[in-house]
Write a protein that holds these residues in place. Structure first.
Motif, PDB file in Angstrom:
ATOM      1  N   THR A  66       0.816  -1.226   0.000  1.00 33.16           N
ATOM      2  CA  THR A  66       0.000   0.000   0.000  1.00 33.16           C
ATOM      3  C   THR A  66       0.847   1.273   0.000  1.00 33.16           C
ATOM      4  OG1 THR A  66      -0.169  -0.152   2.417  1.00 33.16           O
ATOM      5  CG2 THR A  66      -1.963  -1.107   1.122  1.00 33.16           C
TER       6      THR A  66
ATOM      7  N   TYR B   4       2.141   1.996  -3.496  1.00 36.62           N
ATOM      8  CA  TYR B   4       0.943   2.219  -4.307  1.00 36.62           C
ATOM      9  C   TYR B   4       0.462   3.659  -4.127  1.00 36.62           C
ATOM     10  CZ  TYR B   4      -3.732   1.252  -6.279  1.00 36.62           C
ATOM     11  OH  TYR B   4      -4.870   1.262  -7.041  1.00 36.62           O
ATOM     12  N   ARG B   5       0.355   4.080  -2.875  1.00 42.79           N
ATOM     13  CA  ARG B   5      -0.145   5.432  -2.614  1.00 42.79           C
ATOM     14  C   ARG B   5       0.840   6.501  -3.084  1.00 42.79           C
ATOM     15  NH1 ARG B   5      -0.416   9.480   1.275  1.00 42.79           N
ATOM     16  NH2 ARG B   5      -2.436  10.547   1.264  1.00 42.79           N
TER      17      ARG B   5
ATOM     18  N   ARG C 275       2.355   6.431  -5.794  1.00 43.92           N
ATOM     19  CA  ARG C 275       2.063   6.604  -7.213  1.00 43.92           C
ATOM     20  C   ARG C 275       0.668   7.175  -7.452  1.00 43.92           C
ATOM     21  NH1 ARG C 275       5.227   1.897  -7.084  1.00 43.92           N
ATOM     22  NH2 ARG C 275       6.941   1.890  -8.599  1.00 43.92           N
TER      23      ARG C 275
ATOM     24  N   ALA D 218      -3.906  -1.867 -10.846  1.00 51.09           N
ATOM     25  CA  ALA D 218      -2.721  -1.188 -10.318  1.00 51.09           C
ATOM     26  C   ALA D 218      -2.199  -1.898  -9.079  1.00 51.09           C
ATOM     27  CB  ALA D 218      -3.057   0.265  -9.991  1.00 51.09           C
ATOM     28  N   LEU D 219      -3.107  -2.465  -8.272  1.00 50.71           N
ATOM     29  CA  LEU D 219      -2.697  -3.208  -7.082  1.00 50.71           C
ATOM     30  C   LEU D 219      -1.940  -4.477  -7.465  1.00 50.71           C
ATOM     31  CD1 LEU D 219      -2.972  -3.306  -3.937  1.00 50.71           C
ATOM     32  CD2 LEU D 219      -4.931  -4.820  -4.308  1.00 50.71           C
TER      33      LEU D 219
ATOM     34  N   GLN E 109       1.508  -3.548  -8.569  1.00 42.29           N
ATOM     35  CA  GLN E 109       2.353  -3.212  -7.425  1.00 42.29           C
ATOM     36  C   GLN E 109       2.766  -4.462  -6.658  1.00 42.29           C
ATOM     37  OE1 GLN E 109       3.462   0.120  -6.473  1.00 42.29           O
ATOM     38  NE2 GLN E 109       4.839  -1.406  -5.588  1.00 42.29           N
TER      39      GLN E 109
END
Length: 303
Positions: A108, A111-112, A114, A283-284, A287
């Motif tokens: 996470t 991810y955040r 980006r 996207a997850l 990642q």
């Protein structure tokens, strides 16, 4: 029709008309009327009714499968159109088994970095709940075991290998050992996760294979509770090595690898087996694959 399919899915989750209506933000008469309208449109009975909810007819079960697919596609479409206009926004809901919660931040956080407009909800659930909620579209993704119990219709991204350690006081009978066997661990009074947790079922099986009879002195569905007891120096537990590393050890508590056999299980990301994926989920997955690559490279370098 989408709202009526949502009603049907809510009824499947809650198994109760009133609670299903509440989760949908409507009154019970509105939900019941919507499902009856859906039955009239399809020309079949979907729900077995009495004084309360009884279950779904075979036609209802099949309609549920279609409802999940249609609602999922609808959400994916809305997300993709929104992403084309504003980039990735919205909320990702991820459920993870307790022993894997500590590593969620490894996914996470980058991810955040980006996608700054994405928010997260992280839930602690057992492996069965992870898969059930994934099927019912209550969550976007899960982190669970990939190789021990059936997963059903999901796509997976292996993340890391789970190995086990005995966490015990340095002055306990096995506290000065560099390695211990499952036969030896089977003789130690342990505090363990509750039986609804897959980690507990794995450990019980290993202890029984070593001739033990798993009878923990304390059970909890929280690894924090287990770790807090071990930190007192008066308790012992079996914990995945990666989790033990994340929680941190004191000077008086040791994490001792358990061998003979060295049990290994794969932990990974699971997402619905549907195409196209929602942009947030896609996207997850990307990642998670990057995190898995980095973790594997680190493991090889330290081997």
């Amino acid at each position: 029709m989408l709202d009526k399919l949502e009603y049907l899915m809510a009824l499947s989750r809650e198994r109760h008309f009133g609670r299903a209506a509440e989760t949908c933000g409507v009154t019970q008469p509105t939900l019941s009327a919507g499902i009856k309208q859906l039955e009239e449109q399809l020309g079949v009975l979907l729900v077995q009714r009495g004084s309360r909810f009884i279950g779904f007819t075979p036609e209802g079960e099949r309609t549920l499968d279609w409802a999940r697919r249609i609602v999922s596609d609808s959400r994916a479409m809305r997300q993709e159109i929104s992403a084309l206009k504003r980039g990735l926004t919205g909320r990702l809901k991820i459920a993870a088994i307790p022993t894997a919660l500590a590593m969620v931040a490894a996914i996470t956080t980058p991810y955040r970095a980006r996608h700054r407009d994405v928010r997260f909800t992280i839930l602690s659930q057992n492996s069965i709940q992870v898969l059930t909620q994934l099927e019912n579209l209550e969550i976007d993704a899960g982190i669970t075991y990939l190789d021990n119990e059936p997963l059903g219709r999901v796509n997976t991204v292996p993340l890391y290998q789970e190995r086990y350690q005995l966490l015990t006081s340095a002055d306990a009978p096995l506290g000065n050992r560099e390695r211990v066997t499952w036969t030896e661990v089977a003789k130690v009074p342990l505090c363990l996760l509750t039986p609804d947790m897959q980690n507990r079922r794995i450990i019980d099986e290993l202890l029984r294979a070593a001739g033990g009879d798993p009878q923990p002195t304390l059970e909890s569905n929280s690894v924090v509770v287990l770790f807090a007891h071990v930190r007192t120096g008066r308790w012992a537990t079996v914990m995945p090595s990666k989790l033990a590393e994340t929680l941190g050890l004191t000077d008086t508590i040791r994490a001792i690898p358990i061998v003979d056999p060295e049990a290994v299980h794969t932990i990974g990301l699971v997402v619905p087996a549907r195409e196209p994926m929602t942009p947030l989920t896609a996207a997850l997955v990307a990642q998670a694959k990057q995190v898995a690559k980095t973790m594997n490279e680190t493991a090889l370098a330290s081997a």
